[in-house]
Design an enzyme around this catalytic site. Structure first.
Site, PDB file in Angstrom:
ATOM      1  N   HIS A   1       0.841  -1.208   0.000  1.00 33.76           N
ATOM      2  CA  HIS A   1       0.000   0.000   0.000  1.00 33.76           C
ATOM      3  C   HIS A   1       0.873   1.254   0.000  1.00 33.76           C
ATOM      4  CE1 HIS A   1      -3.204   2.786   1.487  1.00 33.76           C
ATOM      5  NE2 HIS A   1      -2.185   3.310   2.150  1.00 33.76           N
ATOM      6  N   GLU A   2       1.872   1.283   0.873  1.00 35.84           N
ATOM      7  CA  GLU A   2       2.748   2.459   0.944  1.00 35.84           C
ATOM      8  C   GLU A   2       3.557   2.615  -0.341  1.00 35.84           C
ATOM      9  OE1 GLU A   2       2.317   4.604   3.109  1.00 35.84           O
ATOM     10  OE2 GLU A   2       1.067   3.403   4.447  1.00 35.84           O
TER      11      GLU A   2
ATOM     12  N   GLU B   1      -6.284   7.314  -0.847  1.00 36.45           N
ATOM     13  CA  GLU B   1      -6.187   6.115  -0.011  1.00 36.45           C
ATOM     14  C   GLU B   1      -6.825   4.922  -0.709  1.00 36.45           C
ATOM     15  OE1 GLU B   1      -4.549   5.413   2.793  1.00 36.45           O
ATOM     16  OE2 GLU B   1      -3.708   7.429   2.615  1.00 36.45           O
TER      17      GLU B   1
ATOM     18  N   HIS C   1       1.504   4.362  -2.867  1.00 34.88           N
ATOM     19  CA  HIS C   1       1.529   5.816  -2.656  1.00 34.88           C
ATOM     20  C   HIS C   1       2.760   6.430  -3.330  1.00 34.88           C
ATOM     21  CE1 HIS C   1      -1.868   6.862  -0.231  1.00 34.88           C
ATOM     22  NE2 HIS C   1      -1.563   6.058   0.770  1.00 34.88           N
TER      23      HIS C   1
END
Length: 280
Positions: A129-130, A203, A133
């Site tokens: 997930h990071e 997100e 980003h």
């Protein structure tokens, strides 16, 4: 393209809010000073925000031999992007964030609590997930908006003190106390709402992108449920001290009982988990 345009407009709105506050404080001169200040802050955020945020949380770099670095390296190679630096924050509250102006200068930080509470598969889901980003360049947008929002909150507090001590009985100098109190309340809320608008859609996109990188949406879904529960039970001191950085984290780190949490920069965990489970 539409999401990038929306983000540009919202960042411009944050800057405009800062300029308006400057105008209320010092007229046209105050507006010019605020605009210059915003430019300097954006420049500083672009080049130095990652270092500043990592220092705020006393993050320490992990060696290339650490298993977390190995996971990040494997995910980055799978996604065809540069391997970010990896940092560890000594805090029992499980959470994580990414920062940096571009994929070549990115960093991912995780707390000791995250490593203690999650399985390796769940940790992989969080790191993916990071990394999403980073690939989407959300990290730059997040730190710039956090920097400006922090400045707005600081100036709003200055407004309060000026209204209390700079106003005279003849209404000739200083800021009217009522105006000062209104700005103290409204300005940070407005900045928070703009941050919320910037962060929420990103997100969801990072959740979807991370699930694709890791190859299993369930890993992130399971991690989010554990992180959400833990962050309602524990108090993240550093995050409470630096609330303008809350939207950097994978889960909102601010205490759930606070009024400000009504304006969370994160979508609900239940909705995020539902979307991830629907990817099967």
């Amino acid at each position: 393209m539409i999401n990038n345009l929306k983000t540009f407009i919202l960042l411009a709105s944050l800057t405009a809010l800062l300029v308006v506050i400057g105008g209320l404080l010092g007229g046209s001169t105050g507006m010019l000073v605020a605009l210059l200040f915003a430019g300097i802050m954006n420049f500083s955020a672009y080049w130095y925000s990652d270092t500043l945020v990592l220092k705020m949380y006393n993050a320490e770099p992990l060696s290339n031999n650490h298993f977390v670095y190995h996971i990040v390296s494997e995910l980055a190679h799978r996604a065809g992007t540069s391997v970010p630096k990896v940092y560890l924050i000594n805090n029992s509250t499980p959470n994580a964030f990414a920062t940096g102006r571009n994929p070549e200068n990115a960093s991912i930080a995780v707390t000791t609590g995250l490593l203690d509470r999650l399985t390796q598969e769940e940790i992989t889901g969080v790191l993916a997930h990071e990394l999403a980003h980073v690939i989407h360049r959300d990290t730059l947008i997040n730190v710039v908006s956090a920097t400006i929002a922090g400045a707005i909150s600081g100036i709003a507090n200055m407004f309060m003190w000026l209204s209390m001590f700079g106003h005279n009985s003849n209404n000739q100098e200083g800021v009217h106390p009522v105006v000062g109190m209104i700005m103290m309340i409204v300005a940070p809320l407005a900045a928070g709402l703009i941050q919320m608008a910037i962060s929420r859609s990103r997100e969801f996109e990072a959740d979807a992108g991370g699930a694709q990188i890791s190859g299993n949406p369930q890993w992130l879904a399971s991690a989010l449920l554990k992180l959400d529960q833990a962050n309602h039970e524990q108090y993240f001191d550093e995050a409470e001290t630096h609330p303008a950085t809350a939207h950097l984290f994978i889960i909102n780190p601010l205490n759930g009982e606070k009024l400000a949490n009504l304006f969370s920069t994160h979508p609900s965990t239940a909705e995020r988990v539902a979307r991830l489970r629907a990817m099967y």
